[in-house]
Design a protein around this motif. Sequence first.
Motif, PDB file in Angstrom:
ATOM      1  N   THR A  32       0.849  -1.194   0.000  1.00 50.57           N
ATOM      2  CA  THR A  32       0.000   0.000   0.000  1.00 50.57           C
ATOM      3  C   THR A  32       0.886   1.246   0.000  1.00 50.57           C
ATOM      4  OG1 THR A  32      -0.074   0.222   2.412  1.00 50.57           O
ATOM      5  CG2 THR A  32      -1.769  -1.186   1.387  1.00 50.57           C
ATOM      6  N   ILE A  33       0.277   2.392  -0.315  1.00 59.70           N
ATOM      7  CA  ILE A  33       1.076   3.623  -0.290  1.00 59.70           C
ATOM      8  C   ILE A  33       1.439   3.996   1.142  1.00 59.70           C
ATOM      9  CG2 ILE A  33       0.378   4.546  -2.516  1.00 59.70           C
ATOM     10  CD1 ILE A  33      -1.416   6.516  -1.023  1.00 59.70           C
ATOM     11  N   ALA A  34       0.619   3.614   2.125  1.00 59.88           N
ATOM     12  CA  ALA A  34       0.986   3.882   3.525  1.00 59.88           C
ATOM     13  C   ALA A  34       2.298   3.177   3.849  1.00 59.88           C
ATOM     14  CB  ALA A  34      -0.124   3.426   4.464  1.00 59.88           C
ATOM     15  N   ASN A  62      -2.333  11.615  -0.005  1.00 58.51           N
ATOM     16  CA  ASN A  62      -3.362  10.834   0.679  1.00 58.51           C
ATOM     17  C   ASN A  62      -4.497  10.402  -0.246  1.00 58.51           C
ATOM     18  OD1 ASN A  62      -2.034  11.086   3.192  1.00 58.51           O
ATOM     19  ND2 ASN A  62      -2.809  13.169   3.350  1.00 58.51           N
ATOM     20  N   PRO A  64      -4.595   8.254  -3.461  1.00 62.80           N
ATOM     21  CA  PRO A  64      -3.900   7.471  -4.481  1.00 62.80           C
ATOM     22  C   PRO A  64      -4.573   7.499  -5.845  1.00 62.80           C
ATOM     23  CG  PRO A  64      -4.884   6.041  -2.832  1.00 62.80           C
ATOM     24  CD  PRO A  64      -5.012   7.436  -2.325  1.00 62.80           C
ATOM     25  N   ASN A  92      -4.182  -1.044  -4.517  1.00 67.38           N
ATOM     26  CA  ASN A  92      -4.468  -1.602  -3.185  1.00 67.38           C
ATOM     27  C   ASN A  92      -4.822  -0.529  -2.176  1.00 67.38           C
ATOM     28  OD1 ASN A  92      -3.859  -4.179  -4.091  1.00 67.38           O
ATOM     29  ND2 ASN A  92      -1.770  -4.149  -3.304  1.00 67.38           N
ATOM     30  N   SER A  93      -4.450   0.706  -2.458  1.00 71.94           N
ATOM     31  CA  SER A  93      -4.651   1.806  -1.513  1.00 71.94           C
ATOM     32  C   SER A  93      -5.909   2.619  -1.779  1.00 71.94           C
ATOM     33  CB  SER A  93      -3.424   2.736  -1.574  1.00 71.94           C
ATOM     34  OG  SER A  93      -2.245   2.001  -1.318  1.00 71.94           O
TER      35      SER A  93
END
Length: 96
Positions: A32-34, A62, A64, A92-93
């Motif tokens: 994920t981007i997190a 924040n 994506p 996925n994000s």
Amino acid sequence: MGHNYNSKLMDDKTEEKIVLTRSYIEDGQIKTIAQLYSALTKKVVAELLDLNKSSFSNKKSNSPGEFKLSQLIKLAQALDVDVMVLIGIFINSISL
């Protein structure tokens, strides 16, 4: 591929983070981007994309779904990872 960023603008610590992040992505540890931002700060991602750091951090980072395909390609090239793998991380994000 080879990285596609100006390494003269990056210090050694940032360069090491990029290499480590590449390894995490290739090993499937970043999904994920997190997780991407945990490995590589938003500031560095903004620099790799030649975007304003503060507006990137406050808004785009924040969201994506707001990234352009050209930006994902540029980031994949800068990290030297497969663009489809990076696109998967962004997909996925996205909250549907």
